[in-house]
Enzyme design. Sequence first.
Site, short mmCIF file in Angstrom:
data_model
loop_
_atom_site.label_atom_id
_atom_site.label_comp_id
_atom_site.label_asym_id
_atom_site.label_seq_id
_atom_site.Cartn_x
_atom_site.Cartn_y
_atom_site.Cartn_z
N ASN A 110 0.82 -1.20 0.00
CA ASN A 110 0.00 0.00 0.00
C ASN A 110 0.86 1.26 0.00
O ASN A 110 1.96 1.28 0.56
CB ASN A 110 -0.96 0.00 1.20
CG ASN A 110 -0.41 0.75 2.40
OD1 ASN A 110 -0.50 1.97 2.48
ND2 ASN A 110 0.18 0.00 3.34
N GLY A 113 -1.03 6.88 1.96
CA GLY A 113 -0.67 8.27 2.22
C GLY A 113 -1.55 8.98 3.23
O GLY A 113 -1.88 10.16 3.06
N ASN A 139 -4.57 6.23 16.37
CA ASN A 139 -3.27 6.33 15.72
C ASN A 139 -3.19 7.71 15.05
O ASN A 139 -4.04 8.06 14.24
CB ASN A 139 -3.15 5.21 14.68
CG ASN A 139 -1.80 5.15 14.00
OD1 ASN A 139 -1.39 6.10 13.36
ND2 ASN A 139 -1.14 4.01 14.10
N SER A 173 5.22 5.26 8.92
CA SER A 173 4.63 5.00 7.61
C SER A 173 5.63 5.39 6.52
O SER A 173 6.21 6.47 6.57
CB SER A 173 3.35 5.81 7.43
OG SER A 173 2.91 5.74 6.08
N THR A 244 4.73 -1.36 8.06
CA THR A 244 5.06 -2.07 6.83
C THR A 244 6.53 -1.86 6.46
O THR A 244 7.19 -0.96 6.96
CB THR A 244 4.17 -1.58 5.67
OG1 THR A 244 4.37 -0.17 5.50
CG2 THR A 244 2.71 -1.85 5.96
N GLY A 295 2.18 -9.90 9.64
CA GLY A 295 2.15 -11.26 9.10
C GLY A 295 1.51 -12.31 9.98
O GLY A 295 1.67 -13.51 9.72
#
Length: 364
Positions: A110, A113, A139, A173, A244, A295
């Site tokens: 992903n 943004g 968050n 991010s 991620t 995961g």
Amino acid sequence: MIRAFDQLSLPLLRWLDAEDAHRLAIQGLKLLPAIKPRPDDAKLAVRAFGLNFPNPVGMAAGFDKNAEVPDALLRLGFGFVEIGSVTPRPQSGNPRPRLFRLERDEAVVNRMGFNNDGAEIVLRRLAGRANQGGIVGVNVGANKDSADRVADYVRLIETFAPVASYFTVNISSPNTPGLRNLQQAAQLNELLSKVLEARDRVRRKAGDTPVLLKIAPDLSLAELDDVVHVARSRGVDGMIVSNTTLARPNSLREQLRAKEQGGLSGRPLFRLSTRMVAETFVRVEGAFPLIGVGGIDSGGAALTKIRAGASLIQLYSSLVYKGLGLVESIKADLTSTLLRTGRDSLSEIVGADAATITAEDWPV
């Protein structure tokens, strides 16, 4: 009910564009009847950050960005829900397409943004559920075009303190240019100092809301040393490991989709994120609990993450492939493990394998 929802929704959602499927899933959850969830086994209860979690399985940030369905998710058996990331002002995020399934890898890339409705609208939704109970974390992130990103985080802490069960300061991010630079020691020290000062200013009316820090799995061990040192010295209440990854493991089968820019999540992130949980756990030395994410797609994977050092876990990408029934499946497996081994709680095994995991070769 959950099994029926999965049987009806998963085949349909897999035919749709990934982002359209996500939007439809949110709308579907709004239509579910308000049925009380089955009580969790007492062995699954977790005390962390001053909060009492009925079970350790949470919904990670990114699914319910705008606080549209936190209570529906709690009724489906999650022990807690994290909404967001929320920014002070609404923003549309990056251009579509920006969400990609790697079907054969059970993974997702992903580059959303921080698309969200903004603090004002999200606050209104959370204030409207104030009497519902359950643990709902917020968050928080900075607007892409912000001239002062630290001020964005401070504003969000002050705004959401009355309605947040906890805060996650998201500086990891990969889809907001320059955001990960806030993980550097000097910048992180300034950020956490001002965020915690903001939390303390509103303590009288909002209570002592826990503040967690969410980090990237791509930190070097030297960088992780710095992050943990600053987090401990500033007195954060916990960390979430991890966001991620920008890395692309050699094992990926969907090579074309893997080339898409953005963060990779799902099954291929499991080994790296679990290693980072263990590395963080040994550095934290019990100063505060960790939430492990990345995961987790089975009870066995959840147990591995806990034994690496996570007191709580979060899911998201695996639900794309396994469905919402995965939540109850993981809880059942964890309960069975505790019964089989004669243990009274998961706290007895948190970090049991951390030293072994940190001694292994680095995942590639």
